[in-house]
Write a protein that holds these residues in place. Structure first.
Motif: not given
Length: 119
Positions: A37-51
Motif C-alpha cells: 500500500s506504500k509502493g513497489f519494492l524489488k528486494l534481492h536476497r541481501d535486502e530481504i535478509i536486511a529487512l
C-alpha cells in the motif's frame, strides 16, 4: 520435501525475525517483487535478509496465519495475515498486514517471489 512443504516451513516459524533462518530458505539469486500500500519494492536476497534484521529490532514475535495455500510443481501461492508483538508491548498481538504471495522455488529454495500486501 515438496515445494508446498518448504514454503509452509518458512512461514510457520518465526523465520521472518531470524536472519540465519531466512538465509537458509532463500536461493542465492532470490528476488522478491513486493507491491504494498506504500509502493513497489524489488528486494534481492541481501535486502530481504536486511529487512529481517530490521524487523527483529522492533518485534519480539512474528506469527503467520495462512488462510489459503495452493501448489503446482515448483510454484506455491499463499494468502496469509502477519501478526507481530512489539518490543514495547510484547503481550499484545497486532496485525501487521494481509499478504498474497506467489513463490517460485529453485533447488528447493525460495527463488522468485511476487507479493502484494495491504494494511
Amino acid at each position: 520435501m515438496s515445494a508446498k512443504e518448504i514454503v509452509q516451513d518458512f512461514y510457520k516459524t518465526d523465520a521472518l525475525l531470524e536472519t540465519e533462518t531466512v538465509a537458509k530458505f532463500l536461493h542465492h539469486d532470490a528476488v522478491l517483487e513486493w507491491h504494498s500500500s506504500k509502493g513497489f519494492l524489488k528486494l534481492h536476497r541481501d535486502e530481504i535478509i536486511a529487512l529481517t534484521a530490521e524487523m527483529s529490532k522492533a518485534y519480539v514475535r512474528s506469527k503467520i496465519r495462512i488462510s489459503h495455500i495452493v501448489a503446482e510443481g515448483n510454484t506455491v501461492a499463499l494468502r496469509y495475515s502477519h501478526y507481530v508483538k512489539t518490543i514495547e508491548n510484547p503481550r499484545e498481538e497486532m496485525l501487521l498486514a494481509h499478504f498474497m504471495v506467489v513463490w517460485e522455488l529453485k533447488s528447493n529454495k525460495l527463488y522468485r517471489g511476487y507479493q502484494m500486501s495491504q494494511l
